[in-house]
Write an enzyme that holds these catalytic residues in place. Sequence first.
Site, short mmCIF file in Angstrom:
data_model
loop_
_atom_site.label_atom_id
_atom_site.label_comp_id
_atom_site.label_asym_id
_atom_site.label_seq_id
_atom_site.Cartn_x
_atom_site.Cartn_y
_atom_site.Cartn_z
N TYR A 194 0.83 -1.20 0.00
CA TYR A 194 0.00 0.00 0.00
C TYR A 194 0.86 1.25 0.00
CZ TYR A 194 -3.39 3.50 1.46
OH TYR A 194 -4.17 4.63 1.51
N LYS A 198 1.32 4.38 -2.87
CA LYS A 198 1.17 5.80 -2.58
C LYS A 198 2.47 6.57 -2.86
CE LYS A 198 -3.15 5.77 -1.40
NZ LYS A 198 -4.17 6.48 -2.22
#
Length: 358
Positions: A194, A198
């Site tokens: 994750y 980002k």
Amino acid sequence: MIKRSNQDSALSLNISMTERFSTPSTPLRSNRPSLPRPPPMEPRLVLITGCSSGIGLALAVKLANDEQKRFKVVATMRNLAKRGALEEAAGDALNDTLEIKKLDVCSDSSIRECMGSIPGRHVDVLINNAGVGLIGPIECQSIDDMKGVFETNFFGVVRMIKEVLPDMKRRRRGHIVVISSVMGLQGIMFNDIYAASKFAVEGFCESLLYQTMNFNIFLTLVEPGPVVTEFELKVNEEAIRGDYSKTDLETAEMFINFYLKNTKAIFSSLGQTPEDVAEHILRVITMEEPPFRHQTNQVYTPVTALKYADPSGELVNDIFYKLVFHHDTLMQASLRAIKLIRWKAHKVQQGARMLGLI
């Protein structure tokens, strides 16, 4: 393998430093071509992705119910079967200042179909909110699941920007907002993939920024910390019962006994509501000179301050490691203290509103 939404969980960092480093977002000053924004004669069309729940839902409702009628909202979601919550929350704004459309950011044809239904394919403000997450030991996650995170969180953003950018360039006006994360600035254990997605978004936008500046298009990364939703709480409860047989016992215990325990405390102490984040985004898109980066939770500002203060990374990494593994009791006490302070501040604010002071 545990999946979660795009609202984040993150470890706290040296809480006592927060006030020292916390500063409000400031606009990016540049030699951007001087094309002043005239007061809009008509509502600005705002397209938001990922509106079935969380930040997307809260933001769509807030903009659609704007008292000044400044926005026409196209709220999109991958699965229209999940539109019920948004329809209920929208109230009288539904089919007036808010329209719900199907859009899957992982599908080129879905994006084109949605954009083709918008008159002139004209979007004034694009808000890239759709996202997914993946938490847990990487040994318990498949490569296909990892690719799925990037497909939504990174390539979904790229697809949407590619679609709206040509028209914004022609008009030399527009605003692109990307819901990033504090984990696009500082990685957190057990959020490896994750955070990577980002970081990719942050690098992409940093590179694209100079081009958009030349066309008088604003680009903003909104970086929330933990955001409290029912989905997040449910995922963390399910994680405790997860199967971690593909990793070693020490790593599994680290995930369950350190990460999940601290995550619960952090969400309880530091978490924002989707409505809080939506209020930040509203302020950003109504600024004359929107900032390139805007963090919605200033408790996390020390993370970036320490990272820039020590490019070697030793300082911030040492603090994170010691907080988690050597000073867990201190961190828990700090979180409880912050929770109490925030609760008292909220009560004071409520009283001030009742008295008409704010």
